[in-house]
Design a protein around this motif. Sequence first.
Motif, PDB file in Angstrom:
ATOM      1  N   ALA A 220       0.807  -1.259  -0.146  1.00  0.00           N
ATOM      2  CA  ALA A 220       0.023   0.026   0.115  1.00  0.00           C
ATOM      3  C   ALA A 220       0.807   1.261  -0.007  1.00  0.00           C
ATOM      4  N   LEU A 222       0.603   5.235   0.491  1.00  0.00           N
ATOM      5  CA  LEU A 222      -0.440   6.189   1.286  1.00  0.00           C
ATOM      6  C   LEU A 222       0.371   7.692   0.903  1.00  0.00           C
ATOM      7  N   VAL A 226       0.019   8.086   8.815  1.00  0.00           N
ATOM      8  CA  VAL A 226      -0.754   6.995   9.081  1.00  0.00           C
ATOM      9  C   VAL A 226      -1.125   7.041  10.609  1.00  0.00           C
ATOM     10  N   ALA A 270      -7.352  -3.936   5.629  1.00  0.00           N
ATOM     11  CA  ALA A 270      -6.338  -3.733   4.762  1.00  0.00           C
ATOM     12  C   ALA A 270      -5.311  -5.151   5.080  1.00  0.00           C
ATOM     13  N   CYS A 275      -2.239  -6.802   2.577  1.00  0.00           N
ATOM     14  CA  CYS A 275      -1.327  -5.842   2.844  1.00  0.00           C
ATOM     15  C   CYS A 275      -0.345  -6.413   3.659  1.00  0.00           C
ATOM     16  N   VAL A 278       3.279  -1.103   4.190  1.00  0.00           N
ATOM     17  CA  VAL A 278       2.726   0.413   3.967  1.00  0.00           C
ATOM     18  C   VAL A 278       3.803   1.158   3.751  1.00  0.00           C
ATOM     19  N   THR A 280       4.455   5.616   2.975  1.00  0.00           N
ATOM     20  CA  THR A 280       3.984   6.786   2.966  1.00  0.00           C
ATOM     21  C   THR A 280       4.770   8.050   3.090  1.00  0.00           C
ATOM     22  N   LEU A 292       0.681  -1.952  13.864  1.00  0.00           N
ATOM     23  CA  LEU A 292       1.212  -2.596  12.448  1.00  0.00           C
ATOM     24  C   LEU A 292       2.062  -3.765  12.596  1.00  0.00           C
ATOM     25  N   GLY A 299       6.202  -1.042   7.842  1.00  0.00           N
ATOM     26  CA  GLY A 299       5.903   0.515   7.591  1.00  0.00           C
ATOM     27  C   GLY A 299       6.966   1.199   7.448  1.00  0.00           C
ATOM     28  N   THR A 317       0.933  -0.419  -7.815  1.00  0.00           N
ATOM     29  CA  THR A 317      -0.081   0.160  -6.456  1.00  0.00           C
ATOM     30  C   THR A 317      -0.846   1.182  -7.026  1.00  0.00           C
ATOM     31  N   LEU A 323      -5.390   4.481   5.201  1.00  0.00           N
ATOM     32  CA  LEU A 323      -5.740   2.936   5.131  1.00  0.00           C
ATOM     33  C   LEU A 323      -7.296   2.544   4.787  1.00  0.00           C
ATOM     34  N   VAL A 326      -7.694   1.426   1.110  1.00  0.00           N
ATOM     35  CA  VAL A 326      -6.831   0.208   0.877  1.00  0.00           C
ATOM     36  C   VAL A 326      -7.739  -0.783   0.496  1.00  0.00           C
TER      37      VAL A 326
END
Length: 538
Positions: A220, A222, A226, A270, A275, A278, A280, A292, A299, A317, A323, A326
């Motif tokens: 994912a 983002l 988060v 997610a 997932c 992640v 971001t 997480l 992450g 992606t 999230l 997702v």
Amino acid sequence: MADESGVGLAGEVRTLCDVIRTALGPFGANKLLVGADGNVQTTASSTELLNSLEVDDPAVTLVSSTATGFRERHGDGAGSVVALVGALLAEAERLRERGLHPTAIEQGYRTGLETALTTLDRTARSLDEYGPSAVARIALTGTRDPSARGAVADQVAAAVERIGDEVGSGDAGPGARDAIQVVSRTGGAAAETELVEGVVLDRNQTTPAMPRTPDRRGVAVLSSTVDVPTVGTEMGRVSRRVDLDVDSFEEREAVADYERSAFAERLDAAVEAGCGAVFTGQAINERVENELAARDVLGVERLDADELRRIARTTGTTVVPTLEQVTTETLGDAAVRVERKAGRDMTFVTDGAGETVYTLFCRAPDPRSATAFERSVESAVAAAAAAVRDGRVVPGGGAAEATAAEAVRREARSIPDRSQFAAEAFGDALMTVPRALGRTAGMDAWEAEVRLRVARSEGRDAVGVDALVGTTRDVLAEDAIVDPLPIRRATLTAATELATQLVRIDERLPATDLGDDAEDQEEMGLGPAGGAGRPNAD
């Protein structure tokens, strides 16, 4: 108002150009840079020199910004542009002292440029005879180890050839530079540079509790922080606003529990979609890091836009804000792992389901060497991409410039007006590149130039300067020295355009002076600047 002539402006610019000229080639002289804060560093990189110099002169700033823009656009050749500008300005100053008008100088320079570009096209060879590895090897001035240069050049060529059509986008390979990222790390030798099919990030997971190799391949990407959702916030259009008044501790705890529960639901959804990682561009809040980690999600935070784009590109992606958005459809697919390299954890995103991207992971023994080597690898990528895109190369080591210079001087004899002198001067200025290469390699620069001229008179247009050996030779023979035709053409064009702009400057006028003069004339009853005042109609 005027405080300098065009000659004076050119003189200040030529000082900068002389500094850059002595840094050309694989044996370019190092410069000792002392910053305003007392920080001292050495470098032979033209780009780093231009970025580090603190100058206020507008003409020097114009040259510096033009060279920097040239590198951003073409990826290589900025040093040659500055060196040629200096040579053209030196010739222009000599011509002006002899009474030649700037207009005639410009005409002669443009005639010389046209002839030079035609000559470059005529002397170009097919890239198929030498391969992109030869082009990349010449651009790798960040190391003088022949085996390391050869190995890294082969990796650069392999990446450029594999991305295929991507080379064709942009002026000189911005598509290639986007598909091939260069990352350097202190520790190790240049020969340890490796080509990675995927993305390499100089970051690791936000907390050691997160997995280093997630089991799930879903990725994912983002664009926002988060964190747990705040009560009252919604994505999309808001039809009304509700104020929530919380007075007691119990009520606050209830709200916090609700927010954590809402985040857990989104995270579970997610994870259920697959997932495992992640990425971001913002932060991952400390209060959700353990959530997480508990769900085996890796992450990585605070990535820049280019890194996010490359991850999205290689994994397929769809970038989403949070999230909550997702889903199985937005997730990408790739193998993500955190691996220790050169004493530091780095994140690798490989085997992606999207487009192919590459990362050249460079190694060098110290920070200065790492920076210089990274820049030279970037130049090698750009040069190889430009050559593959166009399919043509020219003899390197100043051979192409020497051949063009001879053609320009020969063409100048047929010009019937005074611009003939400027065209001849343009040809002489082109020799600054082979002279600089010879000088930095420890050769007698003028002897090298004589050898190149004799070779042209004998019809041998492939004789150039081999700086690594310290002699002149047929640069298209064994261990060919070749340059991409598009960058050589762009170098001559950019240098000529900038030099003619500077040649035509006759005054430097601060904008405030113009305003002050206009006000003074109005106070004296002379009306607007440039005309006599008119009597008041009333």
